[in-house]
Design a protein around this motif. Structure first.
Motif, short mmCIF file in Angstrom:
data_model
loop_
_atom_site.label_atom_id
_atom_site.label_comp_id
_atom_site.label_asym_id
_atom_site.label_seq_id
_atom_site.Cartn_x
_atom_site.Cartn_y
_atom_site.Cartn_z
N TYR A 1 44.52 45.79 15.09
CA TYR A 1 43.55 45.66 16.18
C TYR A 1 42.14 45.86 15.65
CZ TYR A 1 41.05 46.71 20.52
OH TYR A 1 40.15 46.72 21.55
N GLY A 2 41.96 46.83 14.77
CA GLY A 2 40.64 47.09 14.21
C GLY A 2 40.09 45.91 13.45
N THR A 3 40.94 45.24 12.67
CA THR A 3 40.50 44.07 11.91
C THR A 3 40.08 42.95 12.85
OG1 THR A 3 41.95 44.63 10.06
CG2 THR A 3 41.20 42.34 10.21
N ARG A 4 40.85 42.74 13.93
CA ARG A 4 40.50 41.67 14.87
C ARG A 4 39.19 41.99 15.59
NH1 ARG A 4 44.92 41.35 18.77
NH2 ARG A 4 45.77 43.21 17.79
N VAL A 5 39.00 43.26 15.97
CA VAL A 5 37.73 43.64 16.60
C VAL A 5 36.58 43.44 15.62
CG1 VAL A 5 36.39 45.58 17.52
CG2 VAL A 5 38.76 45.25 18.24
N ALA A 6 36.80 43.82 14.36
CA ALA A 6 35.75 43.68 13.34
C ALA A 6 35.36 42.21 13.16
CB ALA A 6 36.23 44.26 12.01
N MET A 7 36.34 41.32 13.13
CA MET A 7 36.05 39.90 12.97
C MET A 7 35.33 39.35 14.19
SD MET A 7 36.96 39.05 9.96
CE MET A 7 37.02 37.26 9.98
N THR A 8 35.71 39.83 15.37
CA THR A 8 35.04 39.39 16.60
C THR A 8 33.58 39.84 16.61
OG1 THR A 8 37.12 39.50 17.85
CG2 THR A 8 35.07 39.51 19.12
N VAL A 9 33.36 41.11 16.29
CA VAL A 9 32.00 41.65 16.28
C VAL A 9 31.16 40.96 15.20
CG1 VAL A 9 30.60 43.73 15.93
CG2 VAL A 9 32.71 43.86 17.26
N ARG A 10 31.77 40.69 14.07
CA ARG A 10 31.04 40.01 12.99
C ARG A 10 30.59 38.62 13.43
NH1 ARG A 10 32.42 39.42 6.52
NH2 ARG A 10 30.69 38.00 6.07
N ALA A 11 31.49 37.88 14.09
CA ALA A 11 31.14 36.53 14.54
C ALA A 11 29.98 36.55 15.53
CB ALA A 11 32.36 35.87 15.18
N ILE A 12 29.83 37.66 16.25
CA ILE A 12 28.77 37.79 17.24
C ILE A 12 27.48 38.34 16.63
CG2 ILE A 12 28.09 39.02 19.35
CD1 ILE A 12 31.12 39.07 20.06
N GLN A 13 27.59 39.32 15.75
CA GLN A 13 26.43 40.06 15.26
C GLN A 13 25.96 39.67 13.86
OE1 GLN A 13 24.30 43.13 16.30
NE2 GLN A 13 24.56 41.61 17.91
N GLU A 14 26.69 38.78 13.21
CA GLU A 14 26.37 38.42 11.83
C GLU A 14 24.93 37.92 11.68
OE1 GLU A 14 29.17 36.66 8.45
OE2 GLU A 14 28.70 35.18 10.00
N SER A 15 24.46 37.12 12.61
CA SER A 15 23.11 36.57 12.49
C SER A 15 22.06 37.67 12.51
CB SER A 15 22.84 35.57 13.61
OG SER A 15 22.93 36.18 14.89
N MET A 16 22.23 38.64 13.41
CA MET A 16 21.24 39.72 13.55
C MET A 16 21.33 40.71 12.38
SD MET A 16 19.64 38.92 16.36
CE MET A 16 18.84 40.39 16.98
N LEU A 17 22.54 41.11 12.04
CA LEU A 17 22.72 42.07 10.94
C LEU A 17 22.31 41.48 9.61
CD1 LEU A 17 26.18 43.50 12.04
CD2 LEU A 17 24.06 44.82 11.93
N GLY A 18 22.67 40.21 9.38
CA GLY A 18 22.28 39.56 8.13
C GLY A 18 20.78 39.43 8.00
N HIS A 19 20.11 39.14 9.11
CA HIS A 19 18.65 39.02 9.09
C HIS A 19 17.99 40.35 8.74
CE1 HIS A 19 14.66 37.58 10.30
NE2 HIS A 19 14.51 38.73 10.93
N HIS A 20 18.52 41.44 9.29
CA HIS A 20 17.88 42.75 9.11
C HIS A 20 18.28 43.44 7.81
CE1 HIS A 20 15.78 46.33 10.67
NE2 HIS A 20 16.76 47.03 10.13
N PHE A 21 19.58 43.41 7.48
CA PHE A 21 20.09 44.17 6.34
C PHE A 21 20.37 43.30 5.12
CE2 PHE A 21 21.43 46.68 10.06
CZ PHE A 21 20.92 47.93 9.73
#
Length: 359
Positions: free
Chosen positions: A302-322
């Motif tokens: 479940y944790g891996t699936r949540v992580a992949m879901t959150v990554r697909a949503i937040q990748e643009s913002m996190l990648g831009h900042h970090f």
């Protein structure tokens, strides 16, 4: 950070794409699909248009987008038989950074599928409609039905109240509202949501015809506590994941301290109050539900699936900042932390379905 220019779900169909990692959102929309189709049926019967205007706000890309359109077309066709259905005008809206090309590339097969199953295929016009839904998008009285799934918990901007007079974040070490946040933080988030949601309602009420309806699906919280073990707790885990990279020397502490998300999980009471206060639309239904946590056939946790879901949503913002270099490690840590927390106590992210009508 200009949210409108940066924020988008991860496009394409790669392993980290939204297309491959939006099954949790699909489960939520499917769970309340009967409500969505009931409302579109009622709106059609009440307004009886020759041309039915439909908008999906925050459509993103991937299979979920056109799946919703297909269900609506099937429903209206079923009502009209044996007479022909109206023509369908479908506007797919998201921010300009959205992967609209993926949707357009899927349209030929979508149209072919509709034609193959009917002696007389529906007249259907689908268009991409880029722009923020916090403000006007469409002409007056041109839409009969508006649908928005998993979009309205995203704010138009990071709340300005999170920063002091020197533009430094007052919410150090946390991405969202946490136990360590000063009192100004939940107030700033709540204020921004009030402004955004009220503007959204006012704009949509002008665009809907009389008798038109709207179905909204968005994340929220149960009760007044902002720090519940639900949606806010997932942000707490992401904060901890980033903090672990700070400890390893992979992320600068100043970078973590200066990052805040443009997200807000409202309560039922907040939604009811804002809808009544804005006053242009009638609240027909407001319910909270939780998505069941099923077991994945391939053994993925479940944790891996949540992580992949959150990554697909937040990748643009996190990648831009970090920077993109930390993303693989970050979400591997995040997935493990979610599993560890789930082993201690369940995490219960809540979702609202809101049905509104224009009288």
């Amino acid at each position: 950070m200009d949210v409108e220019k940066i924020f988008h779900m991860t496009g394409g169909d790669g392993e980290t794409s939204y297309s491959k990692n939006s099954t949790l959102q699909k489960k939520a929309s499917d769970k309340v699909k009967f409500v969505t189709l009931e409302i579109i049926e009622q709106v059609y019967l009440m307004t009886a248009p020759k041309s039915l205007g439909i908008a999906d706000l925050g459509c993103s890309s991937g299979p979920n987008t056109l799946s919703n359109v297909r269900e609506i077309v099937h429903t209206i066709e079923g009502i009209c038989q044996p007479a022909p259905p109206p023509e369908f005008r479908v506007y797919l809206n998201d921010l300009p950074t959205n992967d609209f090309n993926a949707i357009f590339q899927a349209l030929p097969d979508f149209y072919t599928d509709l034609k193959n199953k009917r002696s007389q295929p529906p007249i259907l016009y689908i268009a991409g409609y880029p722009g923020t839904f916090y403000g006007r998008l469409f002409p007056d009285n041109c839409l009969h039905f508006i649908y928005s799934s998993y979009s309205l918990h995203w704010l138009s901007r990071v709340p300005p109240g999170l920063y002091d007079d020197k533009c430094r974040s007052i919410n150090k070490g946390s991405l969202y509202i946490s136990k360590s946040s000063p009192p100004q933080v939940p107030k700033a988030y709540s204020k921004q949501f009030q402004e955004d949601f009220s503007l959204f309602l006012n704009s949509r009420s002008k665009e809907l015809v009389s008798g038109g309806g709207m179905v909204l699906i968005l994340l929220g919280r149960e009760g007044p506590n902002h720090m519940d073990r639900g949606n806010s707790f997932f942000w707490e885990i992401l904060s901890r994941s980033l903090a672990s990279l700070v400890n390893k020397g992979d992320v600068e502490k100043e970078k973590l301290d200066s990052y805040d998300v443009h997200f807000y999980a409202p309560s039922k009471e907040e939604l009811e109050y804002l809808i009544r206060k804005e006053g242009s639309l009638k609240l027909d239904r407001l319910e909270m539900f939780e998505i069941e946590k099923d077991v994945c056939d391939d053994g993925t946790s479940y944790g891996t699936r949540v992580a992949m879901t959150v990554r697909a949503i937040q990748e643009s913002m996190l990648g831009h900042h970090f920077g993109d270099a930390i993303l693989d490690d970050l979400f591997e840590i995040y997935g493990k932390m979610v599993d560890e927390e789930m082993a201690k106590e369940d995490i219960c992210p809540m979702t609202f379905i809101v049905v509104l009508r224009k009288i």
